[in-house]
Scaffold this motif. Structure first.
Motif, PDB file in Angstrom:
ATOM      1  N   ARG A  56     -70.907  -6.965 -19.036  1.00 19.55           N
ATOM      2  CA  ARG A  56     -71.511  -5.981 -20.361  1.00 19.55           C
ATOM      3  C   ARG A  56     -73.138  -5.413 -19.440  1.00 19.55           C
ATOM      4  NH1 ARG A  56     -72.239  -3.937 -25.160  1.00 19.55           N
ATOM      5  NH2 ARG A  56     -70.688  -5.031 -26.927  1.00 19.55           N
ATOM      6  N   ALA A  57     -73.255  -6.688 -18.408  1.00 19.19           N
ATOM      7  CA  ALA A  57     -74.651  -5.753 -17.653  1.00 19.19           C
ATOM      8  C   ALA A  57     -74.380  -5.204 -16.227  1.00 19.19           C
ATOM      9  CB  ALA A  57     -75.162  -7.498 -16.988  1.00 19.19           C
ATOM     10  N   PHE A  58     -72.863  -5.881 -15.766  1.00 21.15           N
ATOM     11  CA  PHE A  58     -72.252  -5.488 -14.947  1.00 21.15           C
ATOM     12  C   PHE A  58     -71.848  -3.928 -15.247  1.00 21.15           C
ATOM     13  CE2 PHE A  58     -68.225  -5.394 -11.326  1.00 21.15           C
ATOM     14  CZ  PHE A  58     -69.349  -4.754 -10.382  1.00 21.15           C
ATOM     15  N   ALA A  59     -71.621  -3.660 -16.231  1.00 21.35           N
ATOM     16  CA  ALA A  59     -70.719  -2.224 -16.776  1.00 21.35           C
ATOM     17  C   ALA A  59     -72.450  -0.940 -17.112  1.00 21.35           C
ATOM     18  CB  ALA A  59     -69.908  -2.048 -18.147  1.00 21.35           C
ATOM     19  N   GLU A  60     -73.283  -1.713 -17.575  1.00 24.39           N
ATOM     20  CA  GLU A  60     -74.546  -0.981 -17.568  1.00 24.39           C
ATOM     21  C   GLU A  60     -75.318  -0.925 -16.533  1.00 24.39           C
ATOM     22  OE1 GLU A  60     -77.230   1.063 -19.756  1.00 24.39           O
ATOM     23  OE2 GLU A  60     -75.634   1.168 -19.552  1.00 24.39           O
ATOM     24  N   THR A  61     -74.711  -1.740 -15.378  1.00 21.90           N
ATOM     25  CA  THR A  61     -75.520  -1.540 -14.116  1.00 21.90           C
ATOM     26  C   THR A  61     -74.679  -0.194 -13.210  1.00 21.90           C
ATOM     27  OG1 THR A  61     -76.803  -3.630 -14.591  1.00 21.90           O
ATOM     28  CG2 THR A  61     -76.344  -2.646 -12.478  1.00 21.90           C
ATOM     29  N   LEU A  62     -73.992  -0.326 -13.571  1.00 21.91           N
ATOM     30  CA  LEU A  62     -72.730   0.409 -12.896  1.00 21.91           C
ATOM     31  C   LEU A  62     -72.957   2.112 -13.231  1.00 21.91           C
ATOM     32  CD1 LEU A  62     -69.390  -1.399 -12.475  1.00 21.91           C
ATOM     33  CD2 LEU A  62     -71.142  -0.761 -10.619  1.00 21.91           C
ATOM     34  N   ARG A  63     -73.320   2.306 -14.768  1.00 27.91           N
ATOM     35  CA  ARG A  63     -74.143   3.397 -15.337  1.00 27.91           C
ATOM     36  C   ARG A  63     -75.312   4.052 -14.929  1.00 27.91           C
ATOM     37  NH1 ARG A  63     -76.573   5.151 -18.455  1.00 27.91           N
ATOM     38  NH2 ARG A  63     -77.837   3.367 -18.643  1.00 27.91           N
ATOM     39  N   PHE A  64     -75.656   2.784 -14.679  1.00 28.50           N
ATOM     40  CA  PHE A  64     -77.630   2.779 -15.030  1.00 28.50           C
ATOM     41  C   PHE A  64     -78.217   3.065 -13.533  1.00 28.50           C
ATOM     42  CE2 PHE A  64     -81.768   1.227 -15.903  1.00 28.50           C
ATOM     43  CZ  PHE A  64     -82.763   1.807 -15.557  1.00 28.50           C
ATOM     44  N   THR A  65     -77.918   1.993 -12.946  1.00 21.46           N
ATOM     45  CA  THR A  65     -77.897   2.080 -11.093  1.00 21.46           C
ATOM     46  C   THR A  65     -77.172   1.597 -10.235  1.00 21.46           C
ATOM     47  OG1 THR A  65     -79.078  -0.307 -11.768  1.00 21.46           O
ATOM     48  CG2 THR A  65     -80.702   1.470 -11.381  1.00 21.46           C
ATOM     49  N   PRO A  66     -75.855   3.018  -9.998  1.00 18.71           N
ATOM     50  CA  PRO A  66     -74.823   2.900  -9.813  1.00 18.71           C
ATOM     51  C   PRO A  66     -74.959   2.082  -8.188  1.00 18.71           C
ATOM     52  CG  PRO A  66     -74.504   4.873 -10.096  1.00 18.71           C
ATOM     53  CD  PRO A  66     -75.931   4.255 -10.928  1.00 18.71           C
ATOM     54  N   PRO A  67     -74.023   1.430  -7.359  1.00 24.03           N
ATOM     55  CA  PRO A  67     -74.113   1.280  -6.177  1.00 24.03           C
ATOM     56  C   PRO A  67     -74.100   2.656  -5.158  1.00 24.03           C
ATOM     57  CG  PRO A  67     -73.072  -0.529  -7.258  1.00 24.03           C
ATOM     58  CD  PRO A  67     -73.365   0.670  -8.080  1.00 24.03           C
ATOM     59  N   VAL A  68     -72.737   3.482  -5.413  1.00 23.64           N
ATOM     60  CA  VAL A  68     -72.226   4.788  -4.660  1.00 23.64           C
ATOM     61  C   VAL A  68     -73.224   5.818  -5.703  1.00 23.64           C
ATOM     62  CG1 VAL A  68     -70.831   5.751  -3.986  1.00 23.64           C
ATOM     63  CG2 VAL A  68     -70.349   3.293  -3.927  1.00 23.64           C
ATOM     64  N   HIS A  69     -73.461   6.696  -4.717  1.00 24.10           N
ATOM     65  CA  HIS A  69     -74.261   7.934  -5.345  1.00 24.10           C
ATOM     66  C   HIS A  69     -74.172   8.834  -6.031  1.00 24.10           C
ATOM     67  CE1 HIS A  69     -78.405   6.330  -7.456  1.00 24.10           C
ATOM     68  NE2 HIS A  69     -78.206   5.412  -7.406  1.00 24.10           N
ATOM     69  N   MET A  70     -73.028   8.781  -4.741  1.00 22.95           N
ATOM     70  CA  MET A  70     -71.919  10.694  -4.222  1.00 22.95           C
ATOM     71  C   MET A  70     -70.977  10.072  -3.796  1.00 22.95           C
ATOM     72  SD  MET A  70     -74.994  11.880  -1.039  1.00 22.95           S
ATOM     73  CE  MET A  70     -76.001  12.149  -2.525  1.00 22.95           C
ATOM     74  N   ILE A  71     -70.217  10.321  -3.854  1.00 21.68           N
ATOM     75  CA  ILE A  71     -68.693  10.560  -3.483  1.00 21.68           C
ATOM     76  C   ILE A  71     -67.833  11.804  -3.269  1.00 21.68           C
ATOM     77  CG2 ILE A  71     -65.940  10.782  -3.475  1.00 21.68           C
ATOM     78  CD1 ILE A  71     -66.725   7.507  -5.266  1.00 21.68           C
ATOM     79  N   MET A  72     -67.580  12.106  -2.147  1.00 20.02           N
ATOM     80  CA  MET A  72     -66.811  13.593  -1.825  1.00 20.02           C
ATOM     81  C   MET A  72     -65.445  13.695  -1.990  1.00 20.02           C
ATOM     82  SD  MET A  72     -69.429  14.918   1.578  1.00 20.02           S
ATOM     83  CE  MET A  72     -71.142  14.605   1.813  1.00 20.02           C
ATOM     84  N   ARG A  73     -65.512  14.827  -2.879  1.00 20.04           N
ATOM     85  CA  ARG A  73     -63.889  15.554  -2.637  1.00 20.04           C
ATOM     86  C   ARG A  73     -63.586  17.108  -1.924  1.00 20.04           C
ATOM     87  NH1 ARG A  73     -63.226  10.998  -3.865  1.00 20.04           N
ATOM     88  NH2 ARG A  73     -61.768  10.014  -5.428  1.00 20.04           N
ATOM     89  N   GLN A  74     -62.501  17.374  -1.901  1.00 17.94           N
ATOM     90  CA  GLN A  74     -62.072  19.012  -1.546  1.00 17.94           C
ATOM     91  C   GLN A  74     -61.143  19.595  -2.131  1.00 17.94           C
ATOM     92  OE1 GLN A  74     -61.172  19.339   2.718  1.00 17.94           O
ATOM     93  NE2 GLN A  74     -59.919  20.956   2.965  1.00 17.94           N
ATOM     94  N   SER A  75     -61.993  20.909  -2.405  1.00 22.00           N
ATOM     95  CA  SER A  75     -60.949  21.835  -3.376  1.00 22.00           C
ATOM     96  C   SER A  75     -60.044  22.147  -3.050  1.00 22.00           C
ATOM     97  CB  SER A  75     -61.566  23.369  -3.839  1.00 22.00           C
ATOM     98  OG  SER A  75     -62.416  23.137  -2.988  1.00 22.00           O
ATOM     99  N   ALA A  76     -58.979  21.723  -3.173  1.00 18.53           N
ATOM    100  CA  ALA A  76     -57.454  22.811  -3.043  1.00 18.53           C
ATOM    101  C   ALA A  76     -57.355  24.293  -3.580  1.00 18.53           C
ATOM    102  CB  ALA A  76     -56.478  21.710  -3.364  1.00 18.53           C
ATOM    103  N   THR A  77     -57.673  24.171  -4.405  1.00 17.01           N
ATOM    104  CA  THR A  77     -57.797  25.784  -5.044  1.00 17.01           C
ATOM    105  C   THR A  77     -58.715  26.833  -5.782  1.00 17.01           C
ATOM    106  OG1 THR A  77     -57.187  25.088  -8.032  1.00 17.01           O
ATOM    107  CG2 THR A  77     -55.532  25.690  -5.805  1.00 17.01           C
ATOM    108  N   GLU A  78     -59.607  27.629  -5.677  1.00 14.37           N
ATOM    109  CA  GLU A  78     -60.600  27.622  -6.051  1.00 14.37           C
ATOM    110  C   GLU A  78     -60.864  27.242  -7.860  1.00 14.37           C
ATOM    111  OE1 GLU A  78     -62.097  32.110  -6.116  1.00 14.37           O
ATOM    112  OE2 GLU A  78     -61.692  31.997  -7.604  1.00 14.37           O
TER     113      GLU A  78
END
Length: 408
Positions: A269-291
């Protein structure tokens, strides 16, 4: 659609110091931003980030990993799609779930954690980041792969350079060069070991990766090397910051720390809430295939989309009182928090859900449990206030603590 001028810039010192107020402004007033400096569209609301990750309609790809990841790792499974991705993932996944994880690697995790704790358990003080968190996951991965742990300093330098490369949003040329240099150095280190392991397989993960076969497909030396590089960087940096984050959050909430100490079954529970509250990775990039139409406007085809996990995980339309750390919250499902059905976004979702999530859970449960047992009356060092650092990945850089040595 908004432009970056209307909200705090993700490259500004103010944002780096504390991004959470900026995230709130983005969610409320600018859920889709064109960001000139990174040439990307920034999305911050939970519903939008979830949609990008789940990608049920085939609207988003990982094609942009060709410039994000390939320069430092080589081509990894993260860039693949369709059957090619499914087969490659099937080659590596068995080692990270079920009986393989339980029988082979839990003893490795327990031993590595204990070795690190033994170095400070009688001293009454430690820095949980430098003495433990930055070392533990890298040692575990090196041990799993059957690599020489005396090369720890080299592994740590490599993954630090890789993470700096991935988070190099401002395009610093030195950071880019150091990341690209790491790919060459890691290949020179790993390829001879891979070739030797093919000749003389052992009982380690590297031998298993070399031997794995699905539908007549096996991984090439380059495939194996790229996956090991990804594993060291992704498994090192994220688990490192997660463990530091769990303790920072619990130390700032002594009642919750006491509850977890009294009942170790609360660690997930402490791990899951930490992942929500202060996640280690704050941004991930993707690419749009269509509009694609998202909150606040339209993203054209072929665009880079920066998904702000740190913002989405604090969306008030998804979580009640989202800026409060609460391991007992009832709107975060712990039982699914480490699977592709997770309702936080820290491991991404969909077919590119983090392959190492169960490994991370095992490391955290064992590591946090052993640390709590070894450190009675755990408290922050006098006058120390935990502070997160980083933009792309984020966590405490220092966490000095005091405790009463067992039997001391």
């Amino acid at each position: 659609m908004s432009t970056a001028q209307q909200v705090p810039d993700i490259l500004s010192p103010e944002f780096a110091a504390n991004p959470y107020p900026a995230y709130r402004v983005m969610r409320e007033t600018a859920p889709l931003i064109w960001h000139e400096a990174t040439q990307s569209y920034i999305v911050s609301r939970y519903e939008d980030v979830e949609r990008v990750f789940k990608d049920k309609a085939g609207e988003f790809t990982t094609d942009n990993y060709a410039w994000q990841l390939e320069p430092v790792h080589g081509k990894t499974i993260l860039q693949l799609s369709g059957r090619e991705h499914a087969v490659r993932r099937a080659l590596v996944v068995p080692a990270f779930r079920g009986s393989e994880l339980q029988q082979k690697f839990l003893p490795v995790i327990e031993r590595n954690s204990r070795e690190l704790i033994d170095a400070f358990r009688h001293s009454g003080s430690a820095d949980l980041v430098t003495d433990y968190a930055t070392r533990f996951p890298v040692n575990v991965i090196a041990d799993m792969l059957g690599l020489d742990k005396t090369d720890h300093a080299r592994f740590h330098r490599w993954y630090t350079a890789v993470i700096a490369f991935l988070g190099n949003l401002s395009g610093d040329a030195e950071v880019t060069a150091a990341g690209e240099r790491t790919r060459v150095e890691f290949a020179e280190y790993m390829l001879p070991i891979i070739r030797e392991r093919r000749e003389n397989p052992g009982d380690d993960l590297l031998s298993a990766l070399c031997a794995a076969e699905v539908d007549g497909v096996r991984m090439s030396d380059e495939d194996v090397k790229a996956f090991c590089s990804l594993l060291l960087a992704a498994g090192g940096e994220t688990t490192d910051k997660a463990i530091a984050g769990i303790f920072a959050n619990l130390l700032l909430h002594p009642d919750q720390l006491a509850a977890v100490r009294a009942d170790h079954s609360l660690i997930p529970r402490a791990f899951a809430e930490t992942l929500r509250f202060t996640p280690p990775v704050h941004m991930i990039m993707r690419q749009s295939a269509t509009e694609v139409e998202l909150s606040g406007g339209t993203i054209p085809a072929g665009a880079t989309v920066t998904c702000l996990i740190g913002a989405a995980n604090r969306d008030e339309n998804r979580y009640r009182d989202p800026d409060r750390f609460d391991i007992f919250r009832d709107d975060l499902t712990t039982t699914t928090a480490f699977s592709a059905a997770a309702d936080h976004l820290a491991f991404a979702l969909g077919r590119h859900f983090c392959v190492g999530a169960l490994l991370a859970k095992a490391e955290v449960e064992i590591g946090v449990g052993q640390l709590l047992d070894a450190m009675p009356e755990l408290r922050l060092a006098d006058g120390f206030e935990p502070a997160e650092e980083g933009v792309f990945t984020r966590g405490p850089q220092r966490l000095p603590v005091r405790f009463t040595p067992v039997g001391g």
